[in-house]
Enzyme design. Structure first.
Site, PDB file in Angstrom:
ATOM      1  N   CYS A   2       0.834  -1.199   0.000  1.00 18.13           N
ATOM      2  CA  CYS A   2       0.000   0.000   0.000  1.00 18.13           C
ATOM      3  C   CYS A   2       0.870   1.252   0.000  1.00 18.13           C
ATOM      4  CB  CYS A   2      -0.884   0.021   1.231  1.00 18.13           C
ATOM      5  SG  CYS A   2      -1.912  -1.433   1.361  1.00 18.13           S
ATOM      6  N   ARG A  27       3.960   1.233  -7.017  1.00 22.02           N
ATOM      7  CA  ARG A  27       3.993   0.191  -5.993  1.00 22.02           C
ATOM      8  C   ARG A  27       2.945  -0.880  -6.261  1.00 22.02           C
ATOM      9  NH1 ARG A  27       6.199   2.827  -0.982  1.00 22.02           N
ATOM     10  NH2 ARG A  27       5.040   1.412   0.342  1.00 22.02           N
ATOM     11  N   TRP A  75      -3.212  -2.232  -1.854  1.00 23.70           N
ATOM     12  CA  TRP A  75      -2.862  -3.489  -2.523  1.00 23.70           C
ATOM     13  C   TRP A  75      -3.417  -4.559  -1.611  1.00 23.70           C
ATOM     14  CZ3 TRP A  75       0.492  -7.851  -2.943  1.00 23.70           C
ATOM     15  CH2 TRP A  75       0.733  -8.261  -4.270  1.00 23.70           C
ATOM     16  N   ASN A 101      -0.412   1.183   6.131  1.00 25.50           N
ATOM     17  CA  ASN A 101       0.375   0.297   5.274  1.00 25.50           C
ATOM     18  C   ASN A 101       0.965  -0.740   6.207  1.00 25.50           C
ATOM     19  OD1 ASN A 101       2.102  -0.844   3.398  1.00 25.50           O
ATOM     20  ND2 ASN A 101       3.601   0.837   3.482  1.00 25.50           N
ATOM     21  N   GLY A 102       0.663  -2.016   5.986  1.00 26.06           N
ATOM     22  CA  GLY A 102       1.184  -3.063   6.869  1.00 26.06           C
ATOM     23  C   GLY A 102       0.124  -4.116   7.113  1.00 26.06           C
ATOM     24  N   GLU A 482      18.339 -22.159  -9.545  1.00 27.50           N
ATOM     25  CA  GLU A 482      17.883 -20.766  -9.446  1.00 27.50           C
ATOM     26  C   GLU A 482      19.067 -19.805  -9.605  1.00 27.50           C
ATOM     27  OE1 GLU A 482      15.240 -19.160  -9.601  1.00 27.50           O
ATOM     28  OE2 GLU A 482      15.542 -17.259  -8.567  1.00 27.50           O
ATOM     29  N   LYS A 486      19.260 -17.021 -12.488  1.00 27.00           N
ATOM     30  CA  LYS A 486      19.449 -15.588 -12.222  1.00 27.00           C
ATOM     31  C   LYS A 486      20.607 -15.054 -13.063  1.00 27.00           C
ATOM     32  CE  LYS A 486      16.517 -14.667 -10.853  1.00 27.00           C
ATOM     33  NZ  LYS A 486      15.425 -15.500 -10.525  1.00 27.00           N
ATOM     34  N   GLU A 489      19.745 -14.995 -16.921  1.00 23.58           N
ATOM     35  CA  GLU A 489      18.668 -14.115 -17.396  1.00 23.58           C
ATOM     36  C   GLU A 489      19.026 -12.632 -17.333  1.00 23.58           C
ATOM     37  OE1 GLU A 489      14.830 -14.191 -15.358  1.00 23.58           O
ATOM     38  OE2 GLU A 489      15.794 -14.744 -13.488  1.00 23.58           O
ATOM     39  N   HIS A 505      28.143 -37.385 -14.993  1.00 25.70           N
ATOM     40  CA  HIS A 505      27.385 -37.887 -16.139  1.00 25.70           C
ATOM     41  C   HIS A 505      27.390 -36.888 -17.289  1.00 25.70           C
ATOM     42  CE1 HIS A 505      26.150 -41.239 -13.716  1.00 25.70           C
ATOM     43  NE2 HIS A 505      25.819 -40.398 -12.751  1.00 25.70           N
ATOM     44  N   LYS A 604       7.916  -9.880 -17.502  1.00 29.07           N
ATOM     45  CA  LYS A 604       7.676 -10.158 -16.081  1.00 29.07           C
ATOM     46  C   LYS A 604       6.564 -11.172 -15.902  1.00 29.07           C
ATOM     47  CE  LYS A 604       8.171  -9.776 -11.730  1.00 29.07           C
ATOM     48  NZ  LYS A 604       9.279 -10.615 -11.232  1.00 29.07           N
TER      49      LYS A 604
HETATM   50  C1  G6P Z   1       8.536 -15.173 -15.862  1.00 31.84           C
HETATM   51  C2  G6P Z   1       9.323 -14.325 -14.894  1.00 31.84           C
HETATM   52  C3  G6P Z   1       9.944 -15.201 -13.807  1.00 31.84           C
HETATM   53  C4  G6P Z   1       8.868 -16.005 -13.105  1.00 31.84           C
HETATM   54  C5  G6P Z   1       8.032 -16.812 -14.096  1.00 31.84           C
HETATM   55  C6  G6P Z   1       6.789 -17.373 -13.440  1.00 31.84           C
HETATM   56  O1  G6P Z   1       9.407 -15.977 -16.567  1.00 31.84           O
HETATM   57  O2  G6P Z   1      10.335 -13.609 -15.559  1.00 31.84           O
HETATM   58  O3  G6P Z   1      10.624 -14.386 -12.871  1.00 31.84           O
HETATM   59  O4  G6P Z   1       9.462 -16.881 -12.192  1.00 31.84           O
HETATM   60  O5  G6P Z   1       7.572 -15.974 -15.169  1.00 31.84           O
HETATM   61  O6  G6P Z   1       5.976 -16.303 -13.085  1.00 31.84           O
HETATM   62  P1  G6P Z   1       4.871 -16.342 -11.981  1.00 31.84           P
HETATM   63  O7  G6P Z   1       4.267 -14.968 -12.009  1.00 31.84           O
HETATM   64  O8  G6P Z   1       3.896 -17.417 -12.360  1.00 31.84           O
HETATM   65  O9  G6P Z   1       5.530 -16.655 -10.678  1.00 31.84           O
END
Ligand code: G6P
Length: 609
Positions: A2, A27, A75, A101-102, A482, A486, A489, A505, A604
């Site tokens: 929020c 936000r 939010w 907010n909280g 992961e 990171k 990407e 392997h 995103k």
């Molecule tokens: C996209 C984003 C990732 C995310 C994936 C799943 O590839 O770039 O960061 O992990 O989608 O998204 P979601 O909103 O379902 O977690």
């Protein structure tokens, strides 16, 4: 999260507050509202669902004239996206107005008591109890009533309170949710972040946790909740609006990494009963009885959400004793999985809109299986289509590379493990131990973040390499994936994640002095195996970096570049071990001069197949 803003001064409050709300739009929000005192005893309140433009539409020709007011972008966390749930909230007599907010953790108990005492509630929010508590304690002294009310609640808050009977002050308080006060010429603007203040003044005061401010047109009095006066200094903020929206960080991704302790606290808030070793997950209450009958859990997601599910699979099997299987949504939707009646499916998604995850969910629903969600975006399609679920409560994630959503998903999976485990064979002792360790995680994450400078130094040493291997085992196998995700990407460095046991392997053929490996090697049940694998890499001349547990000095004999994380329960190590990998990827990308928040070719929210 929020956004809140308040104004007291000589100008018309409404245009200034609405302008501030627009600055807070980044936000993320789903509804908004404003309350302005026109003159003593007379206030106007407007609320609407949707964009600020809709709120302006509701106000229409009736723009208030008064020069004291508060406003909010919501939010949703507790209660749906409705006009009634939008802030400002007010007491029974419509005298006291509040924006918050909280999250108030103990709002249910407090609401029950207030209802018995005859208070009239108009919303489903946790926030509304606070304004009724203030009403209950009010004896002519607003600060006193606010303090008494705040002492009754558990949780996080940044609040602004305005009383139309005495509009010459705003009462402001903070615990874990940011509050900044802008000091202008005979005017003050309070907001949850500086972006709503900067076009009016650059002179600001930060409120700290446990502090409050009583702001009148002639000045501010700062106190703690015991009403002891505090001396605070004004600072000059040199940020522009964009920098302010990023909290002064150069990128949203870094902000989202660095603020993980706060987000994790929000994800845990109100959900742990430590003395009883239980997790209380309000969003699962409607299906709680059915869940103890479940004999198998399928976990489905994409990208980082899938990888958090992969850690969840290990947690839920090992500690809850419930068979679990993680599936990539894009594969699962086209398979013919054999789903028994006692199977439930858990969908993990930050956005709640990912096309493959949604399609897999719809397919599973056709089979009549119980569906659950871990979703961040409140009211998103996946959150609506699943029968029950748990929200992350971390505000929208803006950086394309997911960071805070991953750690939040992990902490919720650990809460779910506790929840499922205690429904099954998990002992009270083990339940209490897990609950205790979960509660410590935000502070431990903060300790890892303190090492940011040394991780940046490592990035400086390694960012020119073209290839990377990430290896881990058991809980840290998905973390290796992961970490590699990171790095690739955002820095476009080719990186592969592997289970360390799989190295022989194939991938070990790649190792030479130009192919570094990142080993995730906390002191856990597979540590010895991990070290043997890293020795094998070293024997082939591959440079190695490792994440290890504090106190493990021996590892330095084999590995030159070690980042230490604090000790925690084995199943929770991924929440700590992923932090250096996030920071490493971030700094490699920055050093390569890349657009960290918007990497090429990526979106995103992937709403197409
Ligand atoms: C996209 C984003 C990732 C995310 C994936 C799943 O590839 O770039 O960061 O992990 O989608 O998204 P979601 O909103 O379902 O977690």
């Amino acid at each position: 999260m929020c956004g809140i803003i308040g104004y007291i001064g000589n100008k018309k409050a409404a245009p200034l507050l609405l302008g501030g709300l627009r600055r807070l739009e980044y936000r993320g929000y789903d509804s908004a509202g404003i309350a302005v005192v026109e003159k003593r005893g007379e206030a106007k309140v407007f609320k609407s669902v949707g964009k600020i433009d809709f709120l302006c539409g509701v106000i229409g020709e009736n723009l208030p004239e008064g020069n004291r007011g508060i406003a909010h972008t919501r939010w949703a966390t507790h209660g749906g996206v409705t006009v009634a749930n939008a802030h400002p909230h007010f007491d029974c007599e419509e005298n006291i107005f509040l924006v918050h907010n909280g999250i108030i953790e103990n709002y249910r108990e407090l609401k029950e008591n207030l209802l018995k005492e005859g208070h009239k509630f108009r919303s489903e929010t946790d926030t509304e109890i606070l304004v009724h508590l203030i009403e209950k304690f009010f004896n002519g002294d607003l600060e006193h009533a606010v303090i008494k009310a705040l002492k009754e609640i558990r949780g996080t808050y940044g609040i602004i309170v305005l009383d139309k009977r005495n509009p010459d002050k705003l009462v402001v308080a903070r615990n874990s949710s940011p509050i900044i006060i802008g000091v202008g010429d005979n005017e003050f603007i309070v907001a949850s972040d500086a972006s709503a203040i900067l076009e009016h003044t650059k002179e600001i005061v930060y409120l700290n946790d446990g502090e409050m401010a009583v702001i009148s047109p002639s000045g501010i009095e700062f106190t703690n909740l015991s009403r002891e006066k505090l001396a605070k200094k004004t600072e000059t903020l040199e940020w522009n609006i964009e920098e302010a929206q990023r909290g002064g960080y150069p990128h949203f991704m870094l902000k989202e990494i660095m603020e993980q302790p706060e987000y994790l606290k929000n994800s845990i808030a109100g959900r742990l009963i430590k003395e009883e070793g239980l997790a209380k997950l309000g969003g699962l209450e409607s299906v709680e009885n059915g869940l103890d009958e479940i004999e198998k859990l399928i976990i489905v997601g994409c990208g980082t959400a899938y990888l958090s599910g992969a850690v969840g699979e290990y947690m839920i099997e090992e500690y809850a004793g419930l068979p679990a299987e993680v599936e990539l949504a894009s594969e699962f939707r086209y398979r013919k999985p054999i789903l028994g009646k006692k199977t439930a499916a858990l969908f993990i998604s930050q956005s709640g809109e990912t096309a493959d995850t949604l399609a897999a969910l719809q397919e599973v629903k056709r089979k009549g299986i119980l569906t659950l969600g871990i979703v961040n975006a409140v009211g998103s399609t996946i959150s609506r289509e699943t029968e029950a679920g748990v929200y992350n409560h971390i505000g929208p994630e803006i950086g394309v590379a997911s960071t805070k959503a991953f750690t939040s998903q992990l902490i919720i999976l650990s809460l779910l493990t506790l929840f499922f485990g205690r429904q099954r064979q998990m002992s009270l002792v083990m339940g209490k131990r897990i609950a205790e360790e979960i509660s410590k995680i935000p502070e431990l994450v903060r300790q890892v973040l303190d090492k940011t400078d040394s991780i940046k130094n490592l990035a400086e040493k390694y960012y020119k390499y073209s290839n990377f291997l990430y290896v881990g085992r058991k809980y840290n196998y998905p973390v290796a994936l992961e970490g590699a995700l990171k790095l690739k990407e955002i820095s476009y460095i080719h990186a592969e994640g592997y289970g360390a046991g799989e190295m022989k392997h194939g991938p070990i053929a790649l190792i030479d002095k130009n192919f570094p490996t990142f080993g995730i090697a906390p002191s856990d049940s597979v540590y010895e195996k991990m070290i043997s694998n890293l020795e094998e890499i070293k024997a082939r001349g591959g440079p190695i970096l490792a994440v290890a547990t504090e106190g493990n000095e021996k590892i330095k004999k084999i590995i030159e570049d070690v980042i230490y994380i604090p000790k925690t329960l084995e199943m929770l190590t991924p929440i700590l071990s992923v932090i250096p990998l996030q920071l490493f990827a971030y700094y490699c990308a920055v050093l390569r001069g890349l657009d960290v928040d918007k990497p090429r070719n990526l979106a995103k929210s992937v709403t197409v197949e």
